[in-house]
Design an enzyme around this catalytic site. Sequence first.
Site, PDB file in Angstrom:
ATOM      1  N   ASP A 153     -65.120  -6.834 -44.829  1.00 29.25           N
ATOM      2  CA  ASP A 153     -65.869  -6.230 -43.786  1.00 29.25           C
ATOM      3  C   ASP A 153     -66.215  -5.218 -44.652  1.00 29.25           C
ATOM      4  OD1 ASP A 153     -63.022  -7.678 -42.120  1.00 29.25           O
ATOM      5  OD2 ASP A 153     -64.786  -7.418 -40.950  1.00 29.25           O
ATOM      6  N   TYR A 196     -63.014  -8.318 -33.680  1.00 27.75           N
ATOM      7  CA  TYR A 196     -63.016  -7.061 -34.313  1.00 27.75           C
ATOM      8  C   TYR A 196     -63.151  -5.375 -33.868  1.00 27.75           C
ATOM      9  CZ  TYR A 196     -57.570  -8.212 -35.939  1.00 27.75           C
ATOM     10  OH  TYR A 196     -56.110  -8.839 -35.476  1.00 27.75           O
TER      11      TYR A 196
HETATM   12 CO    CO Z   1     -54.815  -8.301 -36.802  1.00 29.85          CO
END
Ligand code: CO
Length: 627
Positions: free
Chosen positions: A292, A376
Amino acid sequence: MATTETGTPHALDPLNEGEIATAATVIKEQSGLDETGWFETITLQEPRTKTHGQDGRFAYVCCYEPSSNRTLAGIVDLTGRKLLDWQHVPGVQARIVPDEFARGDEIAKADPDFLAALAKRGITDASKVLVESWAGGNFGIEGEEGKRLAYGHCWLANDAGDNPYARPIANLHPVIDLRKGKILRIDDFGVVPLPPDQGPLNLNASETRTDIKPLEITQPDGPSFDVDGYHVTWQNWDLHVGFDLREGLVLHDIGYRDKDRLRSIMHRASMAEMVVPYGDPTGGNYRRNAFDTGEYGIGQALDSLMLGCDCVGHIHYFDVCSHDWHGNPTIIKNAVCMHEEDFGTLWKFSVPKTGQTTVTRSRRLVISSVATIGNYVYGFFWYFYQDGTIGIEVKATGIPLPTGIAPGQAPQHGALVSPGIDAHVHQHVFSFRFEMAVDGDKNSVTEVDFEPLPQGSDNPHGNAIRIVETPLTSEKQAQRELDLARARYWKVCNPGSLNALGKPVAYKLVPGVNALPFNHPDSSVGRRASFMYKHFWATQYAPQERFPAGWFPNQHSGGDGLPKWTEADRSLDSEDIVVWYTMNYHHLPRPEDWPVQPVVYAAFHWMPSGFFDRNPALDVPPNVAKT
Ligand code: CO
């Protein structure tokens, strides 16, 4: 933007709007980049000297030029409006920035073969489909080499339209050539029925709880911190809030005022890389892994936080400045939140005979940022406590990344979280980087283990514990794993600064939640994220050694970063030390994580360990009981 009282940026302040615009202009005018070029990164080039004595302000800039498939990087002197250094970095690919990530969705939906693959699944309205352009990795697949690659993962929104990830479109993966703006091929591993719509994420008011009464946090006299620009003082702590476009929140020059001395602890602290490998080998699922930070960028993904929602109490917000791929500055309002929190008991003692009780309440300074990257949401929370402890916590929420599974089938590498929805086991592996400065730059590293002594004349009752403190004097020695059987932790000390007991002053790294990786070390992700095989690394400080998987992990074949640098096996004995701590949150999603996951926490601490001569919070006044 925050500025200091004098209005001049401090050497460590994040770049402001004007500086980002200047950097982009200088690149456009002086670099020779053609009109296809775009900006991956414009961020503060931090001063190389730790005294921050350099004059002027500088930007690190990285660009990608599609026409030539080149990634270029260099330094802009913002004060002199000059390009100082501009290099083609051969054989690497720039990060996938948010604009390019969104472009991938458009490229896929313009492709007739992709639309036909959707139609095969009964999907005729592509506007309800989300195609995420995941970094392609490096799997040695024919036809992919040399391309600027994204591997698509697809979802169909729920009918309510408030959850784009509601229904995974399993087995369908457009492989996108981002440079050419077209589909390279479509990986279709067969139709899996779409899972049923589970309804809206946001319930109607009639379905929400009614028994929650107001809980107000009031600070009638204001907060106990002082802020000047990005410089913060609070309860003996002294630090500078910073920002990096790739890492997000950065803290500089962390020190603690001990009587009349400001004592340094760390020069710089950040979350330098993370990787999320998923454990399903089937179809295109083996390509699910996300760096990320290094493939996408955490700083660019920071949320604008909202008072009363993300943050409660007396909040001080710091704005930071990001940019789009044209190089236009984009302010992220309220990107960093700072406030105080009550944290229960700090210390307590009662005298049994007299009944005299002393209790002091603890509070902590919280400095945090939250990044939304696709499905996320990661909160990065830094806690400063009155007793000299520093806490680092990741809060993970958002939507787990599932795939679809046919009715009656059992997940082999995941868990059924909802009918037709298989959420794969995965790990969130974070690499935190600390430029240590425990009472100055000359630090050493030790590992502390505890061992039972064999039963015998020295240990007749079998209770003896031996404390084994081992110096880790070189970089190859300082690549360590946790050991539960030895209650292992690590210390960074300063042999040249002794405490009242004659011992080197030290801070210890106290691990919390952790695990080891499951990826084979020779696998593609294993080679690219080899930092994750050790929980603890220490290196000699070098300004270019910033990211544990290297500067350009996107599509990299692996071996860069920590494993490469530590080949030199430099000394760690009274040197300028950088500590890299790997925190691995192992995650098999539960039904309770669907359709949106309640926050899960993973944390660790740095605690003073002989840094002070006694409890440094003895001077926190006791609280008086209310009757
Ligand atoms: Co997770």
